[in-house]
Design a protein around this motif. Sequence first.
Motif, mmCIF file in Angstrom:
data_model
loop_
_atom_site.group_PDB
_atom_site.id
_atom_site.type_symbol
_atom_site.label_atom_id
_atom_site.label_comp_id
_atom_site.label_asym_id
_atom_site.label_seq_id
_atom_site.Cartn_x
_atom_site.Cartn_y
_atom_site.Cartn_z
ATOM 1 N N PHE A 109 6.795 -1.007 1.877
ATOM 2 C CA PHE A 109 6.970 -1.759 0.634
ATOM 3 C C PHE A 109 5.799 -2.699 0.396
ATOM 4 O O PHE A 109 5.227 -2.751 -0.713
ATOM 5 C CB PHE A 109 8.281 -2.546 0.676
ATOM 6 N N TRP A 110 5.378 -3.446 1.430
ATOM 7 C CA TRP A 110 4.304 -4.414 1.244
ATOM 8 C C TRP A 110 2.939 -3.746 1.117
ATOM 9 O O TRP A 110 2.054 -4.255 0.427
ATOM 10 C CB TRP A 110 4.309 -5.422 2.387
ATOM 11 N N ILE A 111 2.752 -2.602 1.753
ATOM 12 C CA ILE A 111 1.488 -1.867 1.574
ATOM 13 C C ILE A 111 1.361 -1.381 0.136
ATOM 14 O O ILE A 111 0.285 -1.418 -0.471
ATOM 15 C CB ILE A 111 1.406 -0.707 2.587
ATOM 16 N N GLU A 112 2.473 -0.922 -0.444
ATOM 17 C CA GLU A 112 2.452 -0.498 -1.844
ATOM 18 C C GLU A 112 2.173 -1.668 -2.777
ATOM 19 O O GLU A 112 1.618 -1.477 -3.865
ATOM 20 C CB GLU A 112 3.782 0.157 -2.206
ATOM 21 N N GLN A 113 2.547 -2.887 -2.374
ATOM 22 C CA GLN A 113 2.292 -4.069 -3.188
ATOM 23 C C GLN A 113 0.870 -4.603 -3.020
ATOM 24 O O GLN A 113 0.486 -5.540 -3.707
ATOM 25 C CB GLN A 113 3.293 -5.179 -2.821
ATOM 26 N N GLY A 114 0.115 -3.998 -2.088
ATOM 27 C CA GLY A 114 -1.248 -4.460 -1.856
ATOM 28 C C GLY A 114 -1.344 -5.623 -0.900
ATOM 29 O O GLY A 114 -2.388 -6.284 -0.831
ATOM 30 N N HIS A 115 -0.281 -5.895 -0.157
ATOM 31 C CA HIS A 115 -0.278 -6.986 0.815
ATOM 32 C C HIS A 115 0.052 -6.405 2.187
ATOM 33 O O HIS A 115 0.347 -5.222 2.332
ATOM 34 C CB HIS A 115 0.729 -8.065 0.431
ATOM 35 N N GLY A 116 0.028 -7.288 3.183
ATOM 36 C CA GLY A 116 0.349 -6.831 4.524
ATOM 37 C C GLY A 116 -0.812 -6.083 5.151
ATOM 38 O O GLY A 116 -1.939 -6.062 4.639
ATOM 39 N N PRO A 117 -0.576 -5.408 6.276
ATOM 40 C CA PRO A 117 -1.652 -4.668 6.953
ATOM 41 C C PRO A 117 -2.078 -3.451 6.141
ATOM 42 O O PRO A 117 -1.334 -2.942 5.296
ATOM 43 C CB PRO A 117 -1.005 -4.265 8.280
ATOM 44 N N LEU A 118 -3.286 -2.978 6.408
ATOM 45 C CA LEU A 118 -3.795 -1.818 5.693
ATOM 46 C C LEU A 118 -3.087 -0.535 6.121
ATOM 47 O O LEU A 118 -2.952 0.397 5.333
ATOM 48 C CB LEU A 118 -5.311 -1.676 5.928
ATOM 49 N N VAL A 119 -2.661 -0.482 7.389
ATOM 50 C CA VAL A 119 -1.997 0.698 7.933
ATOM 51 C C VAL A 119 -0.610 0.286 8.400
ATOM 52 O O VAL A 119 -0.436 -0.781 8.997
ATOM 53 C CB VAL A 119 -2.806 1.304 9.103
ATOM 54 N N ASN A 120 0.363 1.121 8.127
ATOM 55 C CA ASN A 120 1.734 0.823 8.550
ATOM 56 C C ASN A 120 1.782 0.747 10.075
ATOM 57 O O ASN A 120 1.385 1.686 10.760
ATOM 58 C CB ASN A 120 2.681 1.919 8.050
ATOM 59 N N PRO A 121 2.249 -0.376 10.633
ATOM 60 C CA PRO A 121 2.286 -0.516 12.095
ATOM 61 C C PRO A 121 3.337 0.349 12.780
ATOM 62 O O PRO A 121 3.387 0.369 14.013
ATOM 63 C CB PRO A 121 2.577 -2.006 12.298
ATOM 64 N N VAL A 122 4.186 1.030 12.024
ATOM 65 C CA VAL A 122 5.175 1.955 12.603
ATOM 66 C C VAL A 122 4.670 3.358 12.315
ATOM 67 O O VAL A 122 4.956 3.923 11.251
ATOM 68 C CB VAL A 122 6.576 1.727 12.020
ATOM 69 N N PRO A 123 3.905 3.966 13.221
ATOM 70 C CA PRO A 123 3.248 5.245 12.928
ATOM 71 C C PRO A 123 4.216 6.416 13.058
ATOM 72 O O PRO A 123 5.265 6.332 13.691
ATOM 73 C CB PRO A 123 2.146 5.318 13.978
ATOM 74 N N LEU A 124 3.812 7.520 12.430
ATOM 75 C CA LEU A 124 4.533 8.779 12.576
ATOM 76 C C LEU A 124 4.103 9.474 13.850
ATOM 77 O O LEU A 124 3.041 9.190 14.419
ATOM 78 C CB LEU A 124 4.272 9.685 11.368
ATOM 79 N N ALA A 125 4.940 10.402 14.310
ATOM 80 C CA ALA A 125 4.636 11.135 15.541
ATOM 81 C C ALA A 125 3.424 12.034 15.322
ATOM 82 O O ALA A 125 3.185 12.541 14.223
ATOM 83 C CB ALA A 125 5.833 11.964 15.972
#
Length: 425
Positions: free
Chosen positions: A154-170
């Motif tokens: 949600f926050w990445i889509e808003q342009g805030h937060g970290p550049l990469v989601n810290p919960v990665p996919l397998a």
Amino acid sequence: MGVLVVEELDSRGRDLASMVLPSWGRVVSIDGVVPFAMLDDIGAPVEPVQTFLRDFTACGNRAGSARSYAFALLRWWRFLLAVDVAWNHATAAETRDFVLWLKQAAKPVAAYRTASLKLIGTVNPVTRKEYLGDDYKPRTVRHSNAVLRTFYQFWIEQGHGPLVNPVPLARRHGGSRPNEHHNPLQPFRPEGRLRYNPPLPKRRPRAIPDAAWNDLFTALGSHRDRALLALAISTAARASELLGVKACDVDWGEQLIRVRRKGTDAEQWLPASPEAFVWLRLYLGGLSRMAPSDALWWTLRRRRRGEARPQRVELSYDALRAVLRRANALLGANWTMHDLRHTCALRMTRNANLSLRDIQTLLGHAHLSTTQIYLEDDDHAVIARVRQHHAELEERAARQPRPALPGAEYDVGDMSVLFGTGAGR
């Protein structure tokens, strides 16, 4: 040779085994559009979480889901405080360490717990169910990962937060495309799985044997409790769904009750047994006339200390758990409301007049694969049939003459030589 001792510190020097999270913040219920809020240590709302919960609620998610997400994010915030990382600077390393910490940490429990602490890890002799411990189960870890993934997306889509989601996919096997070189005879491999999700143990349905159900029903202390549990074991409705039933949701002529399904909030009429409606009539006969919009289940409580007479309030989930707790204490058992749902489903699978699709509709499952777990018999039914098998073998053997065992006749003199004088006497 000496024993090699490896200090369990990661590349950032975190000792996860001895880490204790601070008792920072809390989740509270509030009035307004968003039903819950996460507050910091001074009682102010945590804005990143509250903004996310507002969007989460606007997407049509129910209040219970918002509460669950708020508690998962509170646990994550406490972990970030313990490792001194800002929420918008978190990386996959923090998620990895958080999952490792959850696998060995214990849940915070109330200080007054004494009796239940002695039962952790033991098996109840009546139900043969293991008492739950204070560790975080794989489902809790997977739910936490899903919450964090959604929050950061949600926050990445808003342009805030970290550049990469810290919960990665397998990672994909060999970097191939999803289901590349798939064998058409095999099921498709699920793609998009979160990397640090632990595997789930296979779930087995559990049913209450008929004799144990009779004991549990007898241990109940009121017509209300008997009516509620009789409805649960004949409709397979969840506890939260039954507690949400109102007076207008009862069709006495057709013996149906209307519930609102968990998750979808869709209305559905469920058929109940005639016995359940008998107990429901006895329960309602002791109450004053109620309006169609009133809740069906009530209890008496003193809302304020010092009140002369208890007031009638709606029956809550915690109060329903207390009802089962008292009955289990009399029986030495640990049955739950969900056991009644499993019992009803397993009874229906043994009825040749009901198809699996009928059972799926009654249980409210979105996928038929979820209902298929009830095609497996529970341990109580299997053990009963095996015992009957052994009894039939014993009865068959008793009707046949038994052959003489070798060595049944022996010479007394030989036994005296082997074991000493007087051994054959």
